[in-house]
Design a protein around this motif. Structure first.
Motif, PDB file in Angstrom:
ATOM      1  N   PRO A 282     -22.085  32.470   6.742  1.00  0.00           N
ATOM      2  CA  PRO A 282     -22.697  31.456   7.609  1.00  0.00           C
ATOM      3  C   PRO A 282     -24.143  31.783   7.953  1.00  0.00           C
ATOM      4  O   PRO A 282     -25.027  30.905   7.859  1.00  0.00           O
ATOM      5  CB  PRO A 282     -21.817  31.478   8.858  1.00  0.00           C
ATOM      6  N   GLU A 283     -24.405  33.028   8.315  1.00  0.00           N
ATOM      7  CA  GLU A 283     -25.782  33.408   8.653  1.00  0.00           C
ATOM      8  C   GLU A 283     -26.686  33.260   7.430  1.00  0.00           C
ATOM      9  O   GLU A 283     -27.818  32.756   7.532  1.00  0.00           O
ATOM     10  CB  GLU A 283     -25.820  34.859   9.156  1.00  0.00           C
ATOM     11  N   ALA A 284     -26.166  33.679   6.275  1.00  0.00           N
ATOM     12  CA  ALA A 284     -26.961  33.558   5.043  1.00  0.00           C
ATOM     13  C   ALA A 284     -27.299  32.102   4.765  1.00  0.00           C
ATOM     14  O   ALA A 284     -28.436  31.772   4.411  1.00  0.00           O
ATOM     15  CB  ALA A 284     -26.191  34.158   3.875  1.00  0.00           C
ATOM     16  N   LEU A 285     -26.318  31.224   4.962  1.00  0.00           N
ATOM     17  CA  LEU A 285     -26.577  29.806   4.716  1.00  0.00           C
ATOM     18  C   LEU A 285     -27.617  29.276   5.697  1.00  0.00           C
ATOM     19  O   LEU A 285     -28.504  28.501   5.316  1.00  0.00           O
ATOM     20  CB  LEU A 285     -25.278  29.005   4.836  1.00  0.00           C
ATOM     21  N   GLY A 286     -27.504  29.719   6.962  1.00  0.00           N
ATOM     22  CA  GLY A 286     -28.483  29.298   7.961  1.00  0.00           C
ATOM     23  C   GLY A 286     -29.889  29.711   7.565  1.00  0.00           C
ATOM     24  O   GLY A 286     -30.837  28.920   7.625  1.00  0.00           O
ATOM     25  N   GLN A 287     -30.027  30.982   7.120  1.00  0.00           N
ATOM     26  CA  GLN A 287     -31.353  31.472   6.717  1.00  0.00           C
ATOM     27  C   GLN A 287     -31.846  30.760   5.456  1.00  0.00           C
ATOM     28  O   GLN A 287     -33.036  30.476   5.320  1.00  0.00           O
ATOM     29  CB  GLN A 287     -31.302  32.990   6.480  1.00  0.00           C
ATOM     30  N   THR A 288     -30.914  30.474   4.536  1.00  0.00           N
ATOM     31  CA  THR A 288     -31.310  29.750   3.330  1.00  0.00           C
ATOM     32  C   THR A 288     -31.828  28.366   3.699  1.00  0.00           C
ATOM     33  O   THR A 288     -32.831  27.889   3.148  1.00  0.00           O
ATOM     34  CB  THR A 288     -30.115  29.605   2.367  1.00  0.00           C
ATOM     35  N   TRP A 289     -31.147  27.743   4.652  1.00  0.00           N
ATOM     36  CA  TRP A 289     -31.593  26.432   5.115  1.00  0.00           C
ATOM     37  C   TRP A 289     -33.025  26.518   5.621  1.00  0.00           C
ATOM     38  O   TRP A 289     -33.860  25.650   5.327  1.00  0.00           O
ATOM     39  CB  TRP A 289     -30.655  25.915   6.211  1.00  0.00           C
ATOM     40  N   LYS A 290     -33.319  27.604   6.371  1.00  0.00           N
ATOM     41  CA  LYS A 290     -34.692  27.801   6.860  1.00  0.00           C
ATOM     42  C   LYS A 290     -35.673  27.897   5.695  1.00  0.00           C
ATOM     43  O   LYS A 290     -36.763  27.308   5.728  1.00  0.00           O
ATOM     44  CB  LYS A 290     -34.760  29.105   7.671  1.00  0.00           C
ATOM     45  N   SER A 291     -35.297  28.669   4.671  1.00  0.00           N
ATOM     46  CA  SER A 291     -36.177  28.826   3.507  1.00  0.00           C
ATOM     47  C   SER A 291     -36.413  27.494   2.815  1.00  0.00           C
ATOM     48  O   SER A 291     -37.541  27.153   2.447  1.00  0.00           O
ATOM     49  CB  SER A 291     -35.566  29.811   2.502  1.00  0.00           C
ATOM     50  N   VAL A 292     -35.318  26.734   2.633  1.00  0.00           N
ATOM     51  CA  VAL A 292     -35.454  25.447   1.955  1.00  0.00           C
ATOM     52  C   VAL A 292     -36.318  24.511   2.797  1.00  0.00           C
ATOM     53  O   VAL A 292     -37.173  23.783   2.263  1.00  0.00           O
ATOM     54  CB  VAL A 292     -34.062  24.822   1.681  1.00  0.00           C
ATOM     55  N   ALA A 293     -36.126  24.571   4.132  1.00  0.00           N
ATOM     56  CA  ALA A 293     -36.950  23.737   5.013  1.00  0.00           C
ATOM     57  C   ALA A 293     -38.423  24.108   4.872  1.00  0.00           C
ATOM     58  O   ALA A 293     -39.301  23.250   4.804  1.00  0.00           O
ATOM     59  CB  ALA A 293     -36.490  23.898   6.455  1.00  0.00           C
ATOM     60  N   MET A 294     -38.675  25.423   4.804  1.00  0.00           N
ATOM     61  CA  MET A 294     -40.046  25.914   4.629  1.00  0.00           C
ATOM     62  C   MET A 294     -40.630  25.353   3.326  1.00  0.00           C
ATOM     63  O   MET A 294     -41.764  24.865   3.278  1.00  0.00           O
ATOM     64  CB  MET A 294     -40.012  27.444   4.589  1.00  0.00           C
ATOM     65  N   ALA A 295     -39.805  25.424   2.256  1.00  0.00           N
ATOM     66  CA  ALA A 295     -40.263  24.912   0.957  1.00  0.00           C
ATOM     67  C   ALA A 295     -40.536  23.416   1.036  1.00  0.00           C
ATOM     68  O   ALA A 295     -41.524  22.920   0.500  1.00  0.00           O
ATOM     69  CB  ALA A 295     -39.203  25.198  -0.112  1.00  0.00           C
ATOM     70  N   TRP A 296     -39.663  22.691   1.744  1.00  0.00           N
ATOM     71  CA  TRP A 296     -39.807  21.235   1.842  1.00  0.00           C
ATOM     72  C   TRP A 296     -41.072  20.853   2.596  1.00  0.00           C
ATOM     73  O   TRP A 296     -41.875  20.044   2.125  1.00  0.00           O
ATOM     74  CB  TRP A 296     -38.565  20.650   2.530  1.00  0.00           C
ATOM     75  N   VAL A 297     -41.260  21.492   3.752  1.00  0.00           N
ATOM     76  CA  VAL A 297     -42.464  21.203   4.537  1.00  0.00           C
ATOM     77  C   VAL A 297     -43.711  21.556   3.727  1.00  0.00           C
ATOM     78  O   VAL A 297     -44.674  20.788   3.665  1.00  0.00           O
ATOM     79  CB  VAL A 297     -42.437  21.966   5.874  1.00  0.00           C
ATOM     80  N   GLY A 298     -43.663  22.720   3.071  1.00  0.00           N
ATOM     81  CA  GLY A 298     -44.803  23.140   2.244  1.00  0.00           C
ATOM     82  C   GLY A 298     -45.094  22.126   1.152  1.00  0.00           C
ATOM     83  O   GLY A 298     -46.247  21.775   0.895  1.00  0.00           O
ATOM     84  N   THR A 299     -44.034  21.635   0.506  1.00  0.00           N
ATOM     85  CA  THR A 299     -44.225  20.667  -0.571  1.00  0.00           C
ATOM     86  C   THR A 299     -44.830  19.370  -0.033  1.00  0.00           C
ATOM     87  O   THR A 299     -45.770  18.825  -0.618  1.00  0.00           O
ATOM     88  CB  THR A 299     -42.887  20.352  -1.274  1.00  0.00           C
TER      89      THR A 299
ATOM     90  N   GLU B   4     -38.908  22.495  -6.465  1.00  0.00           N
ATOM     91  CA  GLU B   4     -38.026  23.518  -7.038  1.00  0.00           C
ATOM     92  C   GLU B   4     -38.728  24.882  -7.036  1.00  0.00           C
ATOM     93  O   GLU B   4     -38.138  25.893  -6.666  1.00  0.00           O
ATOM     94  CB  GLU B   4     -37.644  23.158  -8.485  1.00  0.00           C
ATOM     95  N   ILE B   5     -39.977  24.894  -7.472  1.00  0.00           N
ATOM     96  CA  ILE B   5     -40.736  26.147  -7.510  1.00  0.00           C
ATOM     97  C   ILE B   5     -40.852  26.715  -6.096  1.00  0.00           C
ATOM     98  O   ILE B   5     -40.665  27.912  -5.864  1.00  0.00           O
ATOM     99  CB  ILE B   5     -42.145  25.913  -8.108  1.00  0.00           C
ATOM    100  N   ASN B   6     -41.142  25.838  -5.124  1.00  0.00           N
ATOM    101  CA  ASN B   6     -41.339  26.304  -3.756  1.00  0.00           C
ATOM    102  C   ASN B   6     -40.052  26.865  -3.155  1.00  0.00           C
ATOM    103  O   ASN B   6     -40.100  27.783  -2.336  1.00  0.00           O
ATOM    104  CB  ASN B   6     -41.886  25.174  -2.881  1.00  0.00           C
ATOM    105  N   VAL B   7     -38.902  26.299  -3.542  1.00  0.00           N
ATOM    106  CA  VAL B   7     -37.630  26.852  -3.048  1.00  0.00           C
ATOM    107  C   VAL B   7     -37.513  28.304  -3.483  1.00  0.00           C
ATOM    108  O   VAL B   7     -37.167  29.188  -2.692  1.00  0.00           O
ATOM    109  CB  VAL B   7     -36.439  26.018  -3.582  1.00  0.00           C
ATOM    110  N   ARG B   8     -37.854  28.583  -4.727  1.00  0.00           N
ATOM    111  CA  ARG B   8     -37.774  29.961  -5.212  1.00  0.00           C
ATOM    112  C   ARG B   8     -38.821  30.838  -4.531  1.00  0.00           C
ATOM    113  O   ARG B   8     -38.540  31.946  -4.109  1.00  0.00           O
ATOM    114  CB  ARG B   8     -37.954  29.993  -6.736  1.00  0.00           C
ATOM    115  N   SER B   9     -40.056  30.311  -4.415  1.00  0.00           N
ATOM    116  CA  SER B   9     -41.121  31.096  -3.793  1.00  0.00           C
ATOM    117  C   SER B   9     -40.822  31.387  -2.340  1.00  0.00           C
ATOM    118  O   SER B   9     -41.182  32.451  -1.820  1.00  0.00           O
ATOM    119  CB  SER B   9     -42.452  30.364  -3.879  1.00  0.00           C
ATOM    120  N   SER B  10     -40.158  30.464  -1.654  1.00  0.00           N
ATOM    121  CA  SER B  10     -39.927  30.648  -0.221  1.00  0.00           C
ATOM    122  C   SER B  10     -39.041  31.860   0.026  1.00  0.00           C
ATOM    123  O   SER B  10     -39.195  32.560   1.028  1.00  0.00           O
ATOM    124  CB  SER B  10     -39.308  29.391   0.391  1.00  0.00           C
ATOM    125  N   ALA B  11     -38.110  32.130  -0.895  1.00  0.00           N
ATOM    126  CA  ALA B  11     -37.270  33.317  -0.753  1.00  0.00           C
ATOM    127  C   ALA B  11     -38.114  34.573  -0.868  1.00  0.00           C
ATOM    128  O   ALA B  11     -37.940  35.531  -0.109  1.00  0.00           O
ATOM    129  CB  ALA B  11     -36.174  33.304  -1.804  1.00  0.00           C
TER     130      ALA B  11
END
Lengths: 263, 252
Positions: free
Chosen positions: A64-81, A201-208
């Motif tokens: 659950p925590e990992a998914l929460g943090q992943t969501w943050k990363s994806v959100a970061m990628a989305w906002v960045g995009t 897609e690229i940003n999702v990977r970079s955000s990690a």
């Protein structure tokens, strides 16, 4: 018996020289990298050892925590995009031949090239002192990085569109903005949407990766647990990252294919 | 048009000292081989190709000096039809026809989807109705046949409510029956609406059957200018610089 006159073979000096230079660079590179080749022999065993530590008994309670943090990363990628799209869109037009004066065009292109030469993580470190160790830093770094590629793809797409509708809108008395809207945009839409998704897609990977410097998200969590040597948790995190990234790639890729094919 | 010369940056001289008077309401066919300057001639009239020297007056505008907004206003009053239709294929027929309203509407309205005035849409619908494809108004331009696309292009030109329509090889990409239908459409807008039509053609029979006057161009110079009746095969041989062949007529 006829004697064949064989034309004398031309020596390709340029090619030979190029091959020698490339060979020298390869050898020189191996020479200058300080590798302890002896340890290479241990590598397979080491890799197996760590794989065992990570995946023999994954700590599923961290999912659950990992998914929460992943969501943050994806959100970061989305906002960045999204920010990257908003910035690169007008700039891309300014960089396209036929829509802006040469000095503007070339300064845009040089700008894009410089951004592309700098990895997002360096950009993040550079703006860190202003924005701090927050997800915003990550998003902004991804946004700036996106401008480099989206800007370039954008002006190439604009220059590549069918000139017919452009001529028609100009002939009907359209101004530059109207020519872009009705002469360029209808033909370029699929390209642009496809580029935007691909950059996401690229940003999702970079955000990690950006998490490594501590701006939050799954990368941050991964660094922490690696430092604590909690391998069973690291294994879970890697599984989550791989599955989420592949999932987003698959969905985005499918959408892109539909857009490109659906003329 | 007086002593108009067009020289491109590449050094190619497309038009040499061309002087012509075209009166309102005429239907003119400009004939000549490819490279004779037909396309350049037609494009000087709406300023797509700038003239190097000479003077050109269209309506109340002086092409040799018109710039920016003045040029756009002039273009707004001149419709243009192209060999390759030049439609934005991925958008609707209506959006393509509304391109004809660009110079008659505020920029802001034209940039936003669906922000055209109702009166502009009304003009677009009427233009489509006149060329008989109002039923396709919501279709994508790419889903239409070549003949239908060229009719959309004619509707786009009509939507400008022009006083003059320029047509650059309008039927060269169409099959013979469709070519005649499109030429009929052009003749109708000339006769019914009194719009001046200048058409570039390379096929002799089309030039003879549609239009009242023929202008022959050869290597950038006017070598013939007269009514259709006086344009004999010998005249065409002079324009083309060779005898007339079967490939020079559409037939049918």
């Amino acid at each position: 018996m006829t004697v064949l006159t064989i034309p004398s073979r031309r020596r390709a000096w340029g090619r030979s020289t190029a091959m020698i230079i490339v060979g020298a660079v390869v050898i020189g590179a191996f020479w200058s990298v300080d590798v302890n080749w002896a340890r290479l022999a241990d590598l397979p065993a080491q890799v197996m050892h760590y794989l065992w530590l990570m995946f023999s008994d994954p700590n599923w309670s961290k999912v659950p925590e990992a998914l929460g943090q992943t969501w943050k990363s994806v959100a970061m990628a989305w906002v960045g995009t999204v920010i990257g799209i908003l910035l690169s869109f007008p700039l891309g037009f300014l960089a396209a031949r036929g829509f802006s004066p040469a000095p503007v065009r070339w300064s845009m292109r040089v700008g894009f090239a410089i951004i592309r030469a700098v990895p997002e993580i360096i950009i993040a470190i550079a703006i860190l002192s202003v924005t701090g160790l927050t997800p915003l830093t990550g998003a902004l770094a991804l946004a700036i990085g996106s401008v480099g590629t989206l800007g370039k793809w954008g002006y190439e797409a604009i220059e590549g569109v069918d000139p017919g509708p452009i001529e028609a809108t100009r002939a009907s008395g359209g101004n530059i903005a109207q020519i872009l809207r009705w002469g360029v945009w209808p033909s370029a839409t699929p390209d642009f949407i496809s580029f935007w998704l691909y950059r996401f897609e690229i940003n999702v990977r970079s955000s990690a990766v950006l998490g490594l410097i501590g701006v939050g998200g799954i990368g941050d969590m991964l660094t922490s647990y690696t430092q604590f040597r909690e391998w069973s948790t690291v294994g879970v995190l890697i599984i989550v990252v791989v599955i989420v990234t592949m999932g987003i790639d698959a969905i985005s890729g499918a959408i892109r294919r539909r857009i490109v094919e659906g003329t | 048009m007086r002593d108009v010369t067009v020289r491109y940056a590449s050094g190619v001289v497309a038009l040499k000292n061309v002087s012509l008077d075209i009166r309102p309401g005429e239907m003119v066919s400009v004939v000549g081989l490819s490279g004779s300057g037909k396309s350049s001639l037609i494009r000087t009239i709406n300023g797509l190709v700038p003239i190097t020297s000479g003077s050109l007056r269209v309506g109340g505008y002086h092409l040799e000096s018109a710039r920016g907004g003045e040029l756009r206003r002039l273009r707004g009053e001149i419709g243009m039809i192209f060999q390759g239709f030049n439609l934005a294929k991925r958008t609707s027929v209506l959006n393509n026809v509304l391109v004809g309203r660009l110079a008659h509407t505020t920029t802001l309205r034209t940039l936003l989807l669906g922000a055209y005035r109702a009166s502009d849409r009304e003009i677009a619908f009427e233009a489509l109705n006149r060329v008989g494809i109002l039923s396709k108004v919501w279709d994508r331009a790419s889903s239409l046949s070549g003949g239908q696309q060229q009719r959309v292009a004619i509707a786009r030109a009509l939507c400008q409510e022009p006083r003059l329509v320029l047509a650059d090889e309008p039927v060269a990409s169409l099959d013979p029956p469709t070519a005649h239908e499109v030429m009929d459409d052009l003749r109708r807008i000339n006769q019914d609406l009194g719009i001046t039509v200048i058409t570039n053609l390379h096929l002799i029979d089309l030039a003879r059957s549609y239009g009242t006057r023929i202008i022959g161009l050869r290597a950038g110079e006017v070598v013939f200018d007269g009514p259709v009746e006086s344009a004999s095969d010998a005249v065409f041989a002079k324009i083309y610089g060779r005898s007339v062949e079967s490939a020079d007529v559409l037939g049918l």
